[in-house]
Design a protein around this motif. Structure first.
Motif, mmCIF file in Angstrom:
data_model
loop_
_atom_site.group_PDB
_atom_site.id
_atom_site.type_symbol
_atom_site.label_atom_id
_atom_site.label_comp_id
_atom_site.label_asym_id
_atom_site.label_seq_id
_atom_site.Cartn_x
_atom_site.Cartn_y
_atom_site.Cartn_z
ATOM 1 N N SER A 28 102.138 -54.386 -46.547
ATOM 2 C CA SER A 28 101.763 -55.671 -47.148
ATOM 3 C C SER A 28 101.292 -55.423 -48.574
ATOM 4 C CB SER A 28 100.660 -56.347 -46.328
ATOM 5 O OG SER A 28 99.485 -55.567 -46.352
ATOM 6 N N ASN A 29 101.218 -56.481 -49.330
ATOM 7 C CA ASN A 29 100.740 -56.435 -50.720
ATOM 8 C C ASN A 29 101.551 -55.495 -51.598
ATOM 9 O OD1 ASN A 29 98.660 -58.227 -49.995
ATOM 10 N ND2 ASN A 29 97.388 -56.533 -49.329
ATOM 11 N N GLU A 31 103.698 -54.802 -54.675
ATOM 12 C CA GLU A 31 103.853 -55.435 -55.984
ATOM 13 C C GLU A 31 105.246 -55.218 -56.560
ATOM 14 O OE1 GLU A 31 101.821 -54.120 -59.901
ATOM 15 O OE2 GLU A 31 100.488 -55.575 -58.935
ATOM 16 N N TYR A 89 101.831 -50.781 -54.676
ATOM 17 C CA TYR A 89 101.030 -51.830 -54.058
ATOM 18 C C TYR A 89 100.151 -52.504 -55.098
ATOM 19 C CZ TYR A 89 102.524 -49.810 -49.641
ATOM 20 O OH TYR A 89 103.282 -49.358 -48.588
ATOM 21 N N GLU A 90 99.598 -53.653 -54.740
ATOM 22 C CA GLU A 90 98.763 -54.427 -55.655
ATOM 23 C C GLU A 90 97.529 -53.664 -56.098
ATOM 24 O OE1 GLU A 90 98.112 -58.166 -53.675
ATOM 25 O OE2 GLU A 90 100.163 -58.823 -54.053
ATOM 26 N N ASP A 91 97.054 -52.715 -55.295
ATOM 27 C CA ASP A 91 95.881 -51.914 -55.671
ATOM 28 C C ASP A 91 96.280 -50.655 -56.446
ATOM 29 O OD1 ASP A 91 96.974 -50.350 -53.703
ATOM 30 O OD2 ASP A 91 95.175 -50.268 -52.459
#
Length: 134
Positions: A28-29, A31, A89-91
């Motif tokens: 998930s997440n 980017e 990922y977004e992080d």
């Protein structure tokens, strides 16, 4: 009567959320996805392409989360992978996946950092992932 109905609905919501947590492979997440094809003539990956559109990211995530997942496995492949897929990922964490398109009757995806693999056996999902990677 209204209290029982509310408790019943809360129970249904908990079961649904638990089902997603249990049957999902944890992707998930995402980017962006960088896809690099392996060139068998040069034994190197090409420059690749970056996928950032939300529709493609959602499709890729959905397919990975529905794939058959095997944990704690170590595979040494007889031939090189077809693609290297780098997930961002977004992080800002990064993860690499290696993809073999034709692995028997499935598409085989190896994640060496966690010693696990994913098998996509559904023909429509295999077609969708190939379209995304090509």
């Amino acid at each position: 009567m209204m209290k029982k109905w509310a408790l019943f609905l809360i129970g249904i919501v908990i079961v649904i959320i638990s089902g997603f947590a249990i049957f999902s492979n944890g992707f998930s997440n995402i980017e962006s996805i960088k896809v690099q094809k392996f060139d068998k003539d040069t034994n190197e990956f090409d420059e690749g392409k970056v996928i950032k559109d939300s529709s493609s990211l959602k499709t890729f995530t959905k397919i990975l989360n529905r794939a058959n997942h095997e944990r704690n496995v170590f595979y040494k492949m007889a031939y090189p992978e077809d693609y290297k897929v780098t997930l961002t990922y977004e992080d800002d964490t990064i993860e690499e996946l290696y993809v073999w398109i034709a692995f028997g009757n499935s598409t085989f995806i190896k994640r060496p950092t966690k010693n696990d693999v994913f098998r996509i056996k559904n023909d429509s999902h295999r077609k969708e992932i190939l379209e995304l990677l090509d």
